[in-house]
Design an enzyme around this catalytic site. Structure first.
Site, PDB file in Angstrom:
ATOM      1  N   ASP A 159      -9.644 -19.985  29.531  1.00 35.30           N
ATOM      2  CA  ASP A 159      -8.378 -19.418  30.013  1.00 35.30           C
ATOM      3  C   ASP A 159      -7.261 -19.705  29.012  1.00 35.30           C
ATOM      4  O   ASP A 159      -6.423 -18.853  28.732  1.00 35.30           O
ATOM      5  CB  ASP A 159      -8.039 -20.020  31.382  1.00 35.30           C
ATOM      6  CG  ASP A 159      -9.205 -19.910  32.348  1.00 35.30           C
ATOM      7  OD1 ASP A 159      -9.523 -18.787  32.737  1.00 35.30           O
ATOM      8  OD2 ASP A 159      -9.824 -20.942  32.672  1.00 35.30           O
ATOM      9  N   HIS A 187     -10.015 -23.052  37.701  1.00 34.19           N
ATOM     10  CA  HIS A 187     -10.555 -21.939  36.901  1.00 34.19           C
ATOM     11  C   HIS A 187     -10.934 -20.843  37.890  1.00 34.19           C
ATOM     12  O   HIS A 187     -12.095 -20.652  38.238  1.00 34.19           O
ATOM     13  CB  HIS A 187     -11.768 -22.394  36.095  1.00 34.19           C
ATOM     14  CG  HIS A 187     -12.455 -21.261  35.386  1.00 34.19           C
ATOM     15  ND1 HIS A 187     -11.851 -20.523  34.404  1.00 34.19           N
ATOM     16  CD2 HIS A 187     -13.683 -20.705  35.554  1.00 34.19           C
ATOM     17  CE1 HIS A 187     -12.676 -19.577  33.985  1.00 34.19           C
ATOM     18  NE2 HIS A 187     -13.796 -19.667  34.676  1.00 34.19           N
TER      19      HIS A 187
HETATM   20  P1  NAD Z   1     -27.077 -17.052  32.981  1.00 34.45           P
HETATM   21  O1  NAD Z   1     -27.570 -16.519  34.294  1.00 34.45           O
HETATM   22  O2  NAD Z   1     -27.252 -16.235  31.757  1.00 34.45           O
HETATM   23  O3  NAD Z   1     -27.772 -18.444  32.701  1.00 34.45           O
HETATM   24  C1  NAD Z   1     -27.803 -19.456  33.649  1.00 34.45           C
HETATM   25  C2  NAD Z   1     -29.027 -20.303  33.355  1.00 34.45           C
HETATM   26  O4  NAD Z   1     -28.961 -21.434  34.216  1.00 34.45           O
HETATM   27  C3  NAD Z   1     -30.353 -19.585  33.649  1.00 34.45           C
HETATM   28  O5  NAD Z   1     -31.218 -19.711  32.541  1.00 34.45           O
HETATM   29  C4  NAD Z   1     -30.876 -20.329  34.862  1.00 34.45           C
HETATM   30  O6  NAD Z   1     -32.286 -20.358  34.932  1.00 34.45           O
HETATM   31  C5  NAD Z   1     -30.284 -21.700  34.628  1.00 34.45           C
HETATM   32  N1  NAD Z   1     -30.283 -22.576  35.790  1.00 34.45           N
HETATM   33  C6  NAD Z   1     -30.154 -22.248  37.094  1.00 34.45           C
HETATM   34  N2  NAD Z   1     -30.260 -23.350  37.867  1.00 34.45           N
HETATM   35  C7  NAD Z   1     -30.445 -24.382  37.029  1.00 34.45           C
HETATM   36  C8  NAD Z   1     -30.626 -25.786  37.223  1.00 34.45           C
HETATM   37  N3  NAD Z   1     -30.654 -26.324  38.439  1.00 34.45           N
HETATM   38  N4  NAD Z   1     -30.791 -26.564  36.143  1.00 34.45           N
HETATM   39  C9  NAD Z   1     -30.786 -26.033  34.906  1.00 34.45           C
HETATM   40  N5  NAD Z   1     -30.635 -24.719  34.652  1.00 34.45           N
HETATM   41  C10 NAD Z   1     -30.455 -23.911  35.704  1.00 34.45           C
HETATM   42  O7  NAD Z   1     -25.558 -17.445  33.217  1.00 34.45           O
HETATM   43  P2  NAD Z   1     -24.422 -17.712  32.129  1.00 34.45           P
HETATM   44  O8  NAD Z   1     -23.779 -16.413  31.800  1.00 34.45           O
HETATM   45  O9  NAD Z   1     -24.941 -18.568  31.049  1.00 34.45           O
HETATM   46  O10 NAD Z   1     -23.354 -18.491  33.036  1.00 34.45           O
HETATM   47  C11 NAD Z   1     -23.619 -19.767  33.530  1.00 34.45           C
HETATM   48  C12 NAD Z   1     -22.477 -20.266  34.415  1.00 34.45           C
HETATM   49  O11 NAD Z   1     -21.264 -20.404  33.672  1.00 34.45           O
HETATM   50  C13 NAD Z   1     -22.130 -19.338  35.584  1.00 34.45           C
HETATM   51  O12 NAD Z   1     -21.871 -20.130  36.742  1.00 34.45           O
HETATM   52  C14 NAD Z   1     -20.838 -18.664  35.125  1.00 34.45           C
HETATM   53  O13 NAD Z   1     -20.066 -18.204  36.210  1.00 34.45           O
HETATM   54  C15 NAD Z   1     -20.180 -19.827  34.414  1.00 34.45           C
HETATM   55  N6  NAD Z   1     -19.083 -19.497  33.486  1.00 34.45           N
HETATM   56  C16 NAD Z   1     -18.011 -20.338  33.454  1.00 34.45           C
HETATM   57  C17 NAD Z   1     -16.964 -20.106  32.573  1.00 34.45           C
HETATM   58  C18 NAD Z   1     -15.758 -21.009  32.527  1.00 34.45           C
HETATM   59  O14 NAD Z   1     -14.775 -20.637  31.851  1.00 34.45           O
HETATM   60  N7  NAD Z   1     -15.720 -22.168  33.188  1.00 34.45           N
HETATM   61  C19 NAD Z   1     -17.026 -19.003  31.718  1.00 34.45           C
HETATM   62  C20 NAD Z   1     -18.134 -18.166  31.761  1.00 34.45           C
HETATM   63  C21 NAD Z   1     -19.172 -18.413  32.666  1.00 34.45           C
HETATM   64  C1  LMR Z   2     -14.958 -16.246  33.107  1.00 34.83           C
HETATM   65  O1  LMR Z   2     -13.823 -16.687  33.274  1.00 34.83           O
HETATM   66  O2  LMR Z   2     -15.189 -15.312  32.316  1.00 34.83           O
HETATM   67  C2  LMR Z   2     -16.116 -16.880  33.823  1.00 34.83           C
HETATM   68  O3  LMR Z   2     -15.694 -17.898  34.688  1.00 34.83           O
HETATM   69  C3  LMR Z   2     -17.001 -15.905  34.504  1.00 34.83           C
HETATM   70  C4  LMR Z   2     -16.339 -15.375  35.747  1.00 34.83           C
HETATM   71  O4  LMR Z   2     -16.989 -15.382  36.795  1.00 34.83           O
HETATM   72  O5  LMR Z   2     -15.211 -14.924  35.660  1.00 34.83           O
END
Ligand code: NAD
Ligand code: LMR
Length: 335
Positions: A159, A187
């Site tokens: 952000d 967030h």
């Molecule tokens: P993705 O679905 O591509 O990958 C997630 C991975 O986590 C998968 O490989 C899945 O098998 C694995 N997983 C699920 N449960 C698990 C566990 N108990 N232990 C270990 N691995 C496990 O998702 P992504 O795009 O990589 O996003 C992951 C997370 O990050 C989501 O919750 C998304 O909303 C979050 N995110 C946060 C931010 C932020 O700014 N804070 C930004 C983007 C995404």
């Molecule tokens: C983001 O900010 O891009 C991530 O947290 C993914 C979402 O769910 O918005």
């Protein structure tokens, strides 16, 4: 040569990890002298996919990358961990709020908190990326009582980077000329991106360093469009990509951990979700994003900023949402 550090990446077969792992292996997070052992945790079902990621990591042929350990066992992954990126969890789809993921994801962070407590180093630095990131970080820290609360954080750096880039584009300057935009709170779509104390370096035009509100000269834009664009940016990426942000999220995760390990520059603040100590009247105990400075791997919340009525109302909204989320998480985790 320095001893390697043990770096855990959960969700290692997922999309954010795919962009993050190269940064870790090449030295852009822990530095060009710091070798790393990677501990890659994912669920059993993803072990074949993870093997492909391991092959690619090997094929990078990077000298800082030492051991690569793919596993579905948290006890193995977190053993003697120095740093942990907790990414593994379900991402949201179009039309969802991040807190809609609470029921699905909160148990993951309870289990991983317990594993960190048992197996990681007590000075491990934990960055929670998986959503809802603030409340997941809270839960994780709660279930790891032997590790100081200050060692847990939630990612709001994406952000911050978005806000910095938007202000830079509005002013027609390079992004690194903008400093100290703050992300307050959750967030989520209640976060408060705040440019009140941000500055822009206009030395090239002879104007020196001036405040962003002065340079923008449009409070309505700063209080309205700027705030809502950043609040909704994650949703806009999902609407366009049909998947949540990954490249930018991985870059932000690297930025966050690099600053935590190496410190912030003089006069520079970064935003991190950390356990509230009551600063700025925010209820103690929730994981709230504050502006911080970092030295010797310890953050300090920037103190003494004046909060006007507009900002106060924004801080209250996002704090209230975090209180609700933590109550909801407690209900989900109730034995
Ligand atoms: P993705 O679905 O591509 O990958 C997630 C991975 O986590 C998968 O490989 C899945 O098998 C694995 N997983 C699920 N449960 C698990 C566990 N108990 N232990 C270990 N691995 C496990 O998702 P992504 O795009 O990589 O996003 C992951 C997370 O990050 C989501 O919750 C998304 O909303 C979050 N995110 C946060 C931010 C932020 O700014 N804070 C930004 C983007 C995404
Ligand atoms: C983001 O900010 O891009 C991530 O947290 C993914 C979402 O769910 O918005």
């Amino acid at each position: 040569m320095m001893e390697p550090i043990n770096v855990v990446v959960t969700g290692a077969a997922g999309q954010i990890a795919y962009s993050l792992l190269y940064q870790l292996a090449v030295g852009s997070v822990f530095g060009p002298e710091q070798p790393v052992n990677l501990r890659l945790l994912d669920i059993k079902l993803m072990m074949d996919v993870l093997q492909g990621v391991v092959m690619e990591l090997e094929d990078l042929a990077l000298p800082l990358l030492r051991e690569i350990l793919p596993t579905a066992d948290a006890a193995v992954a977190f053993k003697d961990a120095d740093a942990a990126f907790l990414i593994g969890s379900m991402p949201r789809k179009q039309g969802m709020e991040r807190k809609d993921l609470l029921t699905a994801n909160v148990n993951i962070f309870k289990d991983q908190g317990e594993a960190l407590d048992k197996f990681a180093r007590k000075d491990v630095k934990v960055l929670v990326v998986g959503n809802p990131a603030n409340t997941n970080a809270l839960i994780c820290s709660h279930y790891a009582p032997s590790i100081p609360k200050e060692n847990f954080s939630a990612m709001t750096r994406l952000d911050q980077n978005r806000a910095q880039a938007l202000v830079a584009s509005r002013l027609g300057v390079q992004v690194d000329q903008i400093k100290n935009v703050i992300i307050w709170g959750n967030h989520s779509s209640t976060q408060y991106p705040d440019a009140t104390y941000a500055t822009v370096n206009l030395s090239k035009t002879g104007e020196g360093v001036i405040s962003v509100p002065q340079a923008v000269n449009d409070n309505e834009w700063l209080n309205d469009e700027f705030v809502s664009t950043i609040q909704k940016r994650g949703a806009s990426v999902i609407a366009a990509r049909k998947m949540s942000s990954a490249m930018s999220a991985a870059k932000a995760a690297g930025d966050h951990m690099r600053d935590w390990f190496t410190g912030t520059k003089d006069g520079q603040w970064v935003s991190m979700g950390v356990v509230s100590d009551g600063s700025y009247g925010i209820p103690k105990g929730i994981v709230f994003s504050f502006p911080v400075t970092i030295k010797n791997k310890k953050f300090s919340i920037v103190q003494g900023l004046e909060i006007n009525d507009f900002s106060r109302s924004k801080l209250n909204i996002t704090a209230e949402e975090l209180m609700e989320e933590s109550e909801e998480a407690r209900q989900v985790l109730k034995p």
